[in-house]
Motif scaffolding. Structure first.
Motif, PDB file in Angstrom:
ATOM      1  N   THR A 120      -5.393   3.607  -7.076  1.00 60.78           N
ATOM      2  CA  THR A 120      -6.074   2.436  -6.517  1.00 60.78           C
ATOM      3  C   THR A 120      -7.109   2.904  -5.482  1.00 60.78           C
ATOM      4  N   PRO A 121      -8.032   2.011  -5.080  1.00 60.58           N
ATOM      5  CA  PRO A 121      -9.002   2.419  -4.046  1.00 60.58           C
ATOM      6  C   PRO A 121      -8.344   2.930  -2.766  1.00 60.58           C
ATOM      7  N   ARG A 128      -7.101   6.455  -3.436  1.00 67.31           N
ATOM      8  CA  ARG A 128      -8.228   7.386  -3.489  1.00 67.31           C
ATOM      9  C   ARG A 128      -8.760   7.680  -2.094  1.00 67.31           C
ATOM     10  N   ARG A 129      -8.791   6.654  -1.243  1.00 64.55           N
ATOM     11  CA  ARG A 129      -9.233   6.865   0.145  1.00 64.55           C
ATOM     12  C   ARG A 129      -8.295   7.827   0.870  1.00 64.55           C
ATOM     13  N   TYR A 164       0.829  -1.202   0.000  1.00 61.28           N
ATOM     14  CA  TYR A 164       0.000   0.000   0.000  1.00 61.28           C
ATOM     15  C   TYR A 164       0.868   1.258   0.000  1.00 61.28           C
TER      16      TYR A 164
END
Length: 519
Positions: free
Chosen positions: A224-225, A228-229, A83
């Motif tokens: 990626t999600p 974006r978060r 991540y």
């Protein structure tokens, strides 16, 4: 993780950095002195430094640390590192684009931010040139903040806390080269030192992460999600986590409208005020956020509440007496620290008044750092954003009003009032939600801390009157006299704290364990 151990580790390295920073400011006042060059460099330094604190240490840290710590807690080391790689790829690409755009548009940016200098073309052009040199510092600092957040989430604080020392070493080296005539252009030497220091801090943390086996592998930039978060949380946190620094940037802008030297007075006063704020406030905020995140993810709200109470208590115990001392000893401190070379005796009262005004808001600035983790650990960046925006507008309104009457001192005083507004509102909202429960120990000790600090302030003020002659004498006499007053003040405050119960020696071991109080 032991809260006190983390704060102590951060505080120790930050203290070294602040001591070197103080040496840096002494050299700045001596070698350059208040005026055109120092004003231009301060602006060039504060501009990228503001965005560093706002985006890197502020919004980015507030959003990234809870997300990274959450993945670390729930999915493990390798998932968290993947991540981090996704994040660093996008941030590196974005910051490279932003840096090139800002450097190209710098004259227009300066017209908007320093329009008070547009009728002084030599000063304006110097500011543009120096800011172009310093701005890449921001790109390296954003990447450095991400690596720092990873290490902080793992409870490893030393390498990240030591990195700012490199900046002070670079600036001190540049000032010494100017002082001894190796380099003539002081402003350009300082600007290049800032840019080089940014790269050095980034490489320092890259090596540290590699030694810890957590250096992320950088893929092709992709939203990626998880990324974006991060941006969803960052957007409101840009204001909420950075209100202290936004207010200081407003101070810089408004000071360009005042007589020459005003920005230098504010800058040098703020550097003294930042000494306890950086050592205590930043250390408390950085140590508390990953700890509270992990405890809340583990459904241990009692431990999170206990640690936030102890962090508030510890922060106030150190910053309230510092603020009281700045109010009582502002002029002797400025005289001993800065009054030499290009910094003239008539500059001392102006800087001391600004220091006193900043000192009023010092405890509030630290409380903001202690309250914000209560929101960010719960992935709430919107509430601090709303409160922060309101505080910024209050600061602007007060500063524009007060500077009409007391010039740069009004700007500093407005900043302090805005800090208190922000801190009180953050604490109130947390308390109303049931997320900040002040325990009996904190309620009892805060008044005792204030009482002990007030008596100490009276004592040091009285000692300063007695030692007025040596405080106005040669440098060695000034240093000895001020050191004697500081030691005596520390003894008075420490003794009163123990006598009244504001702090007990046994508290240190309890705080080190970081365990919640017995029911």
């Amino acid at each position: 993780m032991a809260l006190l151990k983390s704060i102590t580790t951060l505080g120790s390295y930050t203290m070294i950095s602040r001591v070197l920073g103080l040496a840096r400011e002494i050299l700045l006042a001596d070698v350059v002195g208040p005026g055109k060059v120092l004003d231009a460099f301060i602006f060039a330094f504060k501009f990228p430094n503001f965005f560093r604190r706002m985006f890197a240490e502020g919004a980015f840290n507030a959003a990234f640390v809870p997300l990274f710590a959450g993945r670390l807690q729930e999915e493990g080391h390798e998932a968290a590192r993947r991540y981090a790689g996704e994040v660093v790829a996008v941030m590196a690409a974005w910051m490279l684009f932003l840096t090139m755009l800002a450097m190209a548009a710098m004259p227009w940016i300066m017209i908007a931010l320093a329009w008070g200098w547009t009728d002084q073309m030599e000063k304006f052009d110097l500011t543009v040139n120096l800011t172009r040199i310093t701005f890449p510092y921001l790109m390296f600092m954003v990447l450095t903040a991400m690596l720092s957040g990873m290490m902080n989430s793992l409870g490893r604080f030393a390498a990240a806390a030591a990195a700012p020392i490199l900046l002070n070493i670079a600036l001190i080296t540049a000032l010494l080269l100017v002082h001894y005539g190796v380099i003539e252009a002081a402003g350009h030497a300082l600007a290049w030192a800032v840019a080089i220091a940014g790269m050095a801090q980034f490489l320092w943390l890259v090596l540290a992460c590699r030694r810890m086996d957590i250096l992320p592998r950088m893929p092709w930039p992709k939203l990626t999600p998880g990324v974006r978060r991060l941006f969803v949380l960052m957007l409101p946190a840009v204001i909420g986590a950075s209100v202290v620094h936004i207010n200081l940037l407003i101070d810089v802008f408004l000071a360009t409208l005042l007589p020459e030297g005003s920005l230098s007075f504010l800058f040098l006063a703020d550097r003294i005020n930042q000494f306890p704020l950086g050592v205590v406030g930043v250390s408390v905020g950085v140590a508390l956020l990953p700890l509270m995140t992990r405890q809340l993810r583990a459904d241990d709200a009692a431990a999170a509440t206990h640690n936030q109470n102890r962090a508030i208590e510890f922060a106030l115990f150190l910053t309230v007496p510092a603020a009281a001392a700045f109010l009582a000893l502002g002029e002797p401190i400025i005289r001993v620290v800065f009054e030499r070379g290009a910094f003239l005796p008539e500059h001392t009262p102006q800087t001391a008044l600004a220091l006193a005004a900043f000192a009023v808001g010092l405890p509030a600035a630290v409380l903001i750092k202690a309250f914000q983790p209560g929101f960010y650990a719960r992935e709430d960046t919107v509430t601090p954003f709303k409160i922060g925006v309101t505080a910024v507008f209050l600061n602007i309104l007060l500063a524009v009003t007060l500077m009409q009457f007391i010039l740069h001192v009004g700007i500093a005083l407005a900043t302090s009032i805005a800090y208190w507004f922000n801190a009180v509102l953050l604490g109130y909202v947390l308390h109303r939600r049931g997320q900040l429960l002040l325990d009996d120990r904190l309620k009892k000790r805060v008044p005792l801390i204030v009482f002990s600090a007030a008596i100490m302030a009276v004592a040091v003020w009285w000692l300063a009157l007695i030692l007025a002659a040596p405080l106005g004498g040669p440098l060695w006499q000034k240093v000895v006299a001020l050191a004697a007053i500081v030691v005596a003040g520390g003894a008075v405050y420490g003794g009163l704290a123990l006598i009244t119960g504001a702090m007990k020696l046994s508290d240190l071991s309890a705080l080190r364990r970081g365990s919640p109080p017995a029911a």
